[in-house]
Design a protein around this motif. Structure first.
Motif, short mmCIF file in Angstrom:
data_model
loop_
_atom_site.label_atom_id
_atom_site.label_comp_id
_atom_site.label_asym_id
_atom_site.label_seq_id
_atom_site.Cartn_x
_atom_site.Cartn_y
_atom_site.Cartn_z
N PRO A 14 15.48 26.80 -30.43
CA PRO A 14 14.93 25.64 -31.12
C PRO A 14 16.00 24.57 -31.32
O PRO A 14 17.18 24.85 -31.28
CB PRO A 14 14.49 26.21 -32.46
N GLY A 15 15.56 23.36 -31.53
CA GLY A 15 16.50 22.28 -31.78
C GLY A 15 15.84 20.94 -31.53
O GLY A 15 14.72 20.87 -31.01
N PRO A 16 16.50 19.88 -31.90
CA PRO A 16 15.89 18.55 -31.76
C PRO A 16 15.54 18.23 -30.32
O PRO A 16 14.53 17.59 -30.05
CB PRO A 16 16.98 17.63 -32.29
N GLU A 73 10.88 37.54 -26.38
CA GLU A 73 11.39 36.37 -25.68
C GLU A 73 12.03 35.42 -26.68
O GLU A 73 11.42 35.03 -27.68
CB GLU A 73 10.23 35.67 -24.96
N VAL A 74 13.25 35.03 -26.41
CA VAL A 74 13.98 34.20 -27.37
C VAL A 74 13.93 32.76 -26.92
O VAL A 74 14.21 32.44 -25.76
CB VAL A 74 15.45 34.68 -27.47
N VAL A 75 13.54 31.88 -27.82
CA VAL A 75 13.54 30.44 -27.51
C VAL A 75 14.69 29.81 -28.28
O VAL A 75 15.20 30.37 -29.23
CB VAL A 75 12.21 29.79 -27.90
N SER A 124 9.14 19.92 -38.36
CA SER A 124 9.81 20.97 -37.59
C SER A 124 8.80 21.53 -36.61
O SER A 124 7.70 21.01 -36.47
CB SER A 124 10.35 22.05 -38.52
N ARG A 125 9.21 22.60 -35.97
CA ARG A 125 8.27 23.27 -35.09
C ARG A 125 7.69 24.48 -35.83
O ARG A 125 8.34 25.06 -36.70
CB ARG A 125 8.97 23.74 -33.83
N ALA A 173 21.32 23.56 -30.73
CA ALA A 173 20.28 24.21 -29.96
C ALA A 173 20.75 25.34 -29.07
O ALA A 173 20.22 26.44 -29.15
CB ALA A 173 19.60 23.16 -29.07
N GLY A 207 16.23 22.63 -36.24
CA GLY A 207 15.30 21.77 -35.55
C GLY A 207 14.48 20.92 -36.48
O GLY A 207 13.60 20.18 -36.06
N ARG A 233 10.21 44.22 -26.03
CA ARG A 233 8.80 43.94 -25.99
C ARG A 233 8.56 42.54 -25.44
O ARG A 233 9.48 41.75 -25.29
CB ARG A 233 8.22 44.02 -27.40
N GLY A 284 15.14 33.00 -33.80
CA GLY A 284 15.05 32.50 -32.44
C GLY A 284 13.81 32.93 -31.71
O GLY A 284 13.62 32.55 -30.56
N GLN A 285 12.95 33.70 -32.32
CA GLN A 285 11.80 34.22 -31.58
C GLN A 285 10.61 33.27 -31.65
O GLN A 285 10.55 32.38 -32.48
CB GLN A 285 11.39 35.58 -32.17
N ARG A 286 9.66 33.48 -30.75
CA ARG A 286 8.38 32.78 -30.84
C ARG A 286 7.52 33.48 -31.87
O ARG A 286 7.52 34.69 -31.98
CB ARG A 286 7.65 32.82 -29.50
N LEU A 340 12.18 19.41 -29.21
CA LEU A 340 11.03 18.68 -29.74
C LEU A 340 10.64 17.55 -28.81
O LEU A 340 9.47 17.22 -28.67
CB LEU A 340 11.38 18.13 -31.12
N ASP A 358 7.19 27.48 -34.79
CA ASP A 358 7.98 28.69 -34.57
C ASP A 358 9.19 28.74 -35.48
O ASP A 358 9.51 29.77 -36.06
CB ASP A 358 8.45 28.74 -33.11
N LYS A 363 6.58 42.88 -36.20
CA LYS A 363 7.34 44.02 -36.70
C LYS A 363 8.63 44.14 -35.91
O LYS A 363 8.68 43.83 -34.74
CB LYS A 363 6.51 45.29 -36.62
N TRP A 364 9.63 44.59 -36.61
CA TRP A 364 10.94 44.79 -35.98
C TRP A 364 11.45 46.18 -36.35
O TRP A 364 11.10 46.72 -37.39
CB TRP A 364 11.92 43.72 -36.48
N ASP A 393 14.95 46.89 -31.98
CA ASP A 393 15.51 45.54 -31.91
C ASP A 393 17.02 45.54 -32.14
O ASP A 393 17.75 44.86 -31.44
CB ASP A 393 14.84 44.65 -32.96
N LYS A 447 17.94 36.89 -34.90
CA LYS A 447 17.02 37.15 -33.80
C LYS A 447 15.62 36.66 -34.15
O LYS A 447 14.94 36.05 -33.32
CB LYS A 447 17.01 38.66 -33.51
#
Lengths: 433, 201, 179
Positions: free
Chosen positions: C170-172, C166-168, B57-58, B10, B41, C162, B195-197, C175, B60, B138-139, B169, B192
């Protein structure tokens, strides 16, 4: 004024040759033709904009085209989307520092630009490069010409839908670039020339490997490309008889290079005014017959074969001059040996002056032309005696050739823009500088 | 159920390898299924016999995983770097390996804008228009010194970096960058994106 | 003196103000008002036949009077010889006759000279900027034009990221974290 001279007025050629100038608003002035047998119904015409960010326009040309159905009846070509101020930058840099800028003029064949620039400066100095330098320059120019033609034809064929020749040619080009990088240090922007000589010497192994690349990579791939497209029906339909320009128009519009030679005019600077070592080698100048795209394709393919031939003649000559100097022995432009710089005050000062102020050619002006891959690449330099050029003008073959593209486009179909543009080989850096 | 977890991937922006989940190695199932790099994840549902087919998973992570391997590029090619860009698309380097081979010359269908070459003031409004026409997500990748900072063109006509016009970016240095550098930037962009939303509603 | 230069001097007569062949480039200097007529003679003379305008540009001699120098390079496709023709114009009256009626290539080259130096060409059918854009003020290759003076067409943004950047991570553990 003498008696043989005509007075002002009464020009011999009408300037509306190739269309009449019509201003259509917003700074656009198209060249419009009226096809015969039609009642010129202007309301039936459509204006479309192509580019500048369009794959067929190579990202740097905008065209406003007036269409009647699918026929082009009016065109305005707008260059300048890559105007990077080459001439202004050169006026603010020394003759040495300007060499990297010349790399980025025609970035398909940077070495020819390098050599054209330094030979013009040498002309200002009235010095002649050493024999070995001239041989290597000629050899490298031809390698560069091959990479340029490979790029041009590969991209042009890809735009017509033939992806395989593109992959073949880009692969060969990559081998050649990596090979040039072995001696110059960079793949694309080599900056290999110096005023009065070269940056580095080539070795016999380098020449061996170059010949190996010709035999193993380039020649088989050229043969494959010939086999793929020469008799291909789609290719012929889209190239033969498309983008025709007459000999008189080509000369009037200053067109040079493969585009001029495709019309049957066998003009080549290498032939009629040999520079470097071109006077010592024998080669042919391929010419076309009809002045259309197909002839341009063939002229370029044949020129690559002639380039290989020139290289093979130069190969033993370069080997015979092994160990000879590659820079002229002239303190006005050549940097002294590093050992001298660290042990000798005169050499140190010479080094300092050359780096800080640059070579200072005597006052004067010089125009020198080399045969670039797209035509006559000329440099016009004016020196005021300082280390910076007072005026540095590049005579760009792409720009002048693009000035005649309306002659090739007017009256043809809208889809013909792609092969015509591809075979002109407009290079943005050189066209817009 | 053997889940190959090399610890929680993580904290430090995990790459796809760190979270590779191997399935089908449990007792009973001998044949190993093709190993795919699942999104980081992800968890295998071990209950109720769904072990080999269902994982959680999630959103995102899944969206990022899907998007990073299907980058449709818009090559905004203007200058010298375009020659190297052609080489990257050619046989020797081949961006197809990263799912980014298809150039889309319509900005509306592309999600990666590659600014390749010098942007001059005449060109800048065009670049802005193309960027505005692209749909989210877009990137933007700035390829070469000129697109990054204007390079050694510092004069009346060159824009000192395309990030004066649009957000960027990934920056790739070099004049021009070697093809390996462009491929490295592509991998960086994929990390990148992972890791983004990715809001989808 | 080369045969070309002596032929030009004898043919043009006193229209040639001065001439030289330094560094092997045959050069003549003429009055600006004779640019078109002299070019026409050079084109039509049977021994010269300068049928190609190879290059046309200008030089800004800012400390001299007249200030601008138009430099044309002619080439003969038949005899493959060259000639440089120069003429001077003043800054206040920076107008010379255009060669568009004789040479097709003069069109774009004179547009470029106009674009870079602001010299106008009488009789040019389409004189507008070619490499720069209509909103551009000034003529960049003049010596008194600052190299860095730009005329942007866009609103400069501050370089940054932008909102969606924002970078998150992720991982167990994420969750299981409370929402």
């Amino acid at each position: 004024m003498s008696a043989g001279m005509p007075t002002e007025g009464s020009p011999t050629l009408p300037y509306t040759q190739g269309g009449e100038f019509v201003t259509v608003g917003e700074g656009l002035c198209i060249r419009r033709i009226y096809p015969e047998g039609e009642d010129s119904d202007l309301s039936a015409r459509t204006m479309i904009n192509i580019g500048p960010s369009h794959p067929a326009m190579h990202g740097t040309i905008r065209m406003v085209v007036e269409l009647d159905g699918e026929t082009i009846v009016g065109v305005d070509v707008i260059p300048g989307y890559l105007h990077r101020g080459f001439e202004k930058e050169c006026e603010h840099h020394t003759y040495h520092q300007a060499i990297p800028y010349t790399d980025r003029l025609n970035y398909c064949s940077p070495l020819i630009n390098n050599f054209g620039w330094v030979e013009t400066v040498e002309k200002l100095f009235e010095v002649e490069a050493t024999r070995r330098t001239q041989l290597i320059r000629t050899y490298m120019s031809e390698v560069s010409r091959i990479t340029d033609h490979l790029t041009c034809l590969g991209a042009a064929l890809m735009e017509l839908g033939a992806l395989t020749p593109f992959l073949y040619m880009i692969e060969v080009r990559d081998w050649l670039w990596e090979h040039i990088a072995n001696v110059s240090g960079a793949r694309l922007t080599q900056t290999y020339a110096r005023v009065g000589g070269l940056a580095r010497d080539v070795t016999d192994e380098w020449l061996d490997r170059c010949e190996h690349l010709y035999v193993e990579e380039l020649i088989p791939k050229l043969r494959d490309v010939h086999g793929l497209v020469d008799h291909n029906r789609i290719f012929i339909d889209r190239m033969r008889g498309v983008g025709v320009i007459s000999r008189e128009d080509a000369v009037s519009y200053g067109v040079t290079g493969p585009v001029l030679r495709s019309t049957g005019v066998g003009l080549d600077v290498r032939k009629y005014a040999p520079y470097s070592a071109y006077g010592d080698v024998s080669f042919e100048v391929p010419i076309g017959k009809y002045g259309d795209n197909y002839d341009r394709y063939f002229v370029r393919m044949r020129e690559m074969e002639e380039s290989i031939r020139i290289c093979r003649q130069l190969d033993p000559m370069i080997r015979a001059t092994n160990g000879e100097p590659i820079v002229v022995d002239d303190a006005r432009m050549t940097l002294p040996d590093k050992k001298e710089v660290y042990s000798n005050i005169e050499a140190l000062m010479n080094h300092f002056k050359l780096i800080m102020e640059g070579p200072r050619p005597p006052k004067g002006e010089a125009y020198h032309a080399v045969e670039g891959a797209n035509g006559e690449l000329g440099f016009y330099l004016v020196s005021d005696g300082t280390g910076l050029p007072y005026k540095a003008r590049c005579r760009p073959p792409s720009f002048v050739n693009m000035g005649a593209i309306h002659l090739m486009l007017l009256g043809s179909q809208v889809a013909d823009i792609v092969p015509v543009f591809g075979q002109i080989n407009m290079i943005g850096g050189e066209c817009d500088r | 159920m053997a889940v190959d977890e090399a610890g929680p991937p993580a904290e430090t922006g995990a790459g796809p390898e760190a979270a590779t989940v191997q399935i089908g190695q449990g007792s009973g199932s001998a044949a190993a299924l093709p190993v795919a790099p699942l999104p980081p994840g992800s968890e295998i549902l071990a209950e109720s016999g769904l072990a080999n087919t269902v994982w959680t998973s999630r959103v995102d992570a899944v969206m990022g995983w899907a998007r990073k391997f299907s980058l449709f590029q818009y090559p905004f090619v203007t200058a010298c770097c375009g020659m190297e860009f052609m080489a990257v698309s050619g046989n020797h380097y081949d961006t197809d390996r990263f799912g980014a081979a298809l150039p889309r010359f319509s900005p509306r269908q592309s999600d990666m804008l590659m600014v390749v070459g010098t942007i001059v003031h005449k060109q800048a409004p065009v670049l802005k228009t193309v960027y505005d026409q692209m749909c989210e997500p877009k990137w933007v990748v700035a390829v070469g010194a000129c697109a990054v900072s204007g390079g050694f063109y510092q004069n009346y006509t060159s824009v000192p970096g395309c990030d004066k016009v649009i957000p960027v970016d990934v920056y790739i240095p070099g004049c021009p960058p070697r093809p390996e550098t462009i491929l490295d930037a592509l991998i960086k962009l994929q990390e990148k994106i992972q890791g983004q939303r990715h809001p989808i509603f | 003196m080369s045969a070309v230069l002596s032929r030009v001097i004898s043919g043009l007569g006193e229209a040639v103000l001065s001439h030289h062949d330094r560094l092997g480039d045959d050069t003549i200097v003429i009055e600006a008002s004779h640019r078109l007529s002299a070019s026409q003679w050079l084109m039509e003379d049977s021994e010269l036949q300068f049928d190609m305008l190879m290059d046309s540009t200008a030089v800004d001699w800012i400390d001299e009077e007249p200030r601008f120098e138009i430099v044309d390079h002619f080439f003969s496709t038949r005899f493959q010889h060259r000639l440089r023709v120069k003429c001077r114009v003043d800054e206040d009256e920076a107008r010379v006759p255009s060669l568009c009626s004789l040479y097709g290539s003069a069109n774009w080259m004179e547009r470029e000279t106009y674009d870079m130096y602001g010299i106008e060409f009488d009789g040019h059918p389409d004189l507008r900027r070619i490499l720069l854009y209509p909103e551009f003020k000034g003529f960049p290759l003049r010596k008194d034009y600052d190299k860095l003076e730009a005329h942007p067409l866009f609103e400069e943004r501050y370089p940054g990221t932008r909102e969606t950047d924002e970078v998150v991570h992720p991982g167990p553990r994420d969750l299981d974290a409370p929402k």
